[in-house]
Design a protein around this motif. Structure first.
Motif, short mmCIF file in Angstrom:
data_model
loop_
_atom_site.label_atom_id
_atom_site.label_comp_id
_atom_site.label_asym_id
_atom_site.label_seq_id
_atom_site.Cartn_x
_atom_site.Cartn_y
_atom_site.Cartn_z
N GLY A 1 -14.64 -6.35 18.20
CA GLY A 1 -15.02 -7.35 17.21
C GLY A 1 -15.45 -6.76 15.87
O GLY A 1 -15.19 -7.34 14.83
N GLY A 2 -16.11 -5.61 15.93
CA GLY A 2 -16.54 -4.96 14.69
C GLY A 2 -15.36 -4.57 13.82
O GLY A 2 -15.36 -4.79 12.61
N HIS A 3 -14.34 -3.99 14.45
CA HIS A 3 -13.13 -3.60 13.73
C HIS A 3 -12.41 -4.83 13.20
O HIS A 3 -11.93 -4.84 12.06
N ALA A 4 -12.34 -5.90 14.01
CA ALA A 4 -11.70 -7.14 13.58
C ALA A 4 -12.41 -7.71 12.34
O ALA A 4 -11.75 -8.14 11.39
N LEU A 5 -13.73 -7.68 12.35
CA LEU A 5 -14.49 -8.20 11.21
C LEU A 5 -14.22 -7.36 9.96
O LEU A 5 -14.07 -7.90 8.87
N GLU A 6 -14.15 -6.02 10.13
CA GLU A 6 -13.82 -5.14 8.99
C GLU A 6 -12.47 -5.53 8.39
O GLU A 6 -12.33 -5.61 7.17
N ILE A 7 -11.48 -5.75 9.24
CA ILE A 7 -10.14 -6.14 8.77
C ILE A 7 -10.21 -7.47 8.03
O ILE A 7 -9.64 -7.62 6.94
N LEU A 8 -10.93 -8.44 8.59
CA LEU A 8 -11.05 -9.75 7.95
C LEU A 8 -11.70 -9.65 6.57
O LEU A 8 -11.25 -10.29 5.62
N VAL A 9 -12.75 -8.86 6.48
CA VAL A 9 -13.45 -8.70 5.20
C VAL A 9 -12.54 -8.00 4.19
O VAL A 9 -12.42 -8.45 3.05
N GLN A 10 -11.87 -6.91 4.63
CA GLN A 10 -10.97 -6.17 3.73
C GLN A 10 -9.85 -7.06 3.21
O GLN A 10 -9.42 -6.94 2.07
N GLU A 11 -9.37 -7.97 4.06
CA GLU A 11 -8.23 -8.81 3.68
C GLU A 11 -8.66 -10.22 3.28
O GLU A 11 -7.83 -11.12 3.22
N ASP A 12 -9.95 -10.40 3.05
CA ASP A 12 -10.52 -11.67 2.60
C ASP A 12 -10.08 -12.85 3.48
O ASP A 12 -9.75 -13.92 2.98
N GLY A 13 -10.06 -12.60 4.79
CA GLY A 13 -9.76 -13.67 5.74
C GLY A 13 -8.33 -14.17 5.70
O GLY A 13 -8.06 -15.30 6.13
N ALA A 14 -7.40 -13.37 5.20
CA ALA A 14 -6.01 -13.80 4.99
C ALA A 14 -5.20 -13.86 6.29
O ALA A 14 -4.15 -13.23 6.42
N PHE A 15 -5.70 -14.60 7.26
CA PHE A 15 -5.02 -14.79 8.54
C PHE A 15 -5.01 -16.27 8.85
O PHE A 15 -5.84 -17.04 8.37
N ASP A 16 -4.06 -16.67 9.69
CA ASP A 16 -3.96 -18.07 10.12
C ASP A 16 -4.72 -18.29 11.43
O ASP A 16 -5.17 -19.40 11.70
#
Length: 123
Positions: free
Chosen positions: A34-49
């Motif tokens: 989850g920590g890594h997932a959150l890092e990715i989300l923050v880096q990509e400004d939540g750009a996922f569906d």
């Protein structure tokens, strides 16, 4: 097609789910906790569906991740996965922020259907 972030601490499960979802043309990004997932989300400004996350993981579990994501990226659809009844029970109070909980083990067809349904619910 959709962009999906998959978080699971089991590499074989991450790969299986990513391959299954890619069969429907979706783009996948994977994280080992989850920590890594959150890092990715923050880096990509939540750009996922869709966020597809296991509940039981080290560092940050799927429930903590879901709560953080719902607060910081409220438009992101969240689908949880678990093989543990007690973890499914923990998720039962999260109906307001998660789409559903998929029970492991599941077939490729079942995870593809769950993802399709979660994505269809976004409209």
């Amino acid at each position: 097609m959709a962009r999906i972030l998959i978080a699971d601490d089991e590499e074989s499960m991450r790969l299986l789910v990513a391959r299954a979802i890619a069969m429907d043309g979706h783009q996948t990004v994977t994280a080992e906790d989850g920590g890594h997932a959150l890092e990715i989300l923050v880096q990509e400004d939540g750009a996922f569906d869709l966020l597809l996350t296991d509940i039981k993981m080290p560092i940050m579990d799927g429930i903590a991740l879901a709560l953080t994501v719902a607060r910081d990226f409220p438009k992101l659809t969240i689908l949880l996965m678990t093989g543990f009844a007690d973890q499914r029970e923990r998720a039962s109070g999260l109906d307001a922020i998660i789409h559903d909980v998929v029970t492991k083990p599941f077939s490729v067809a079942e995870i593809r259907a769950a993802v399709a349904e979660a994505l269809a619910s976004r409209s």
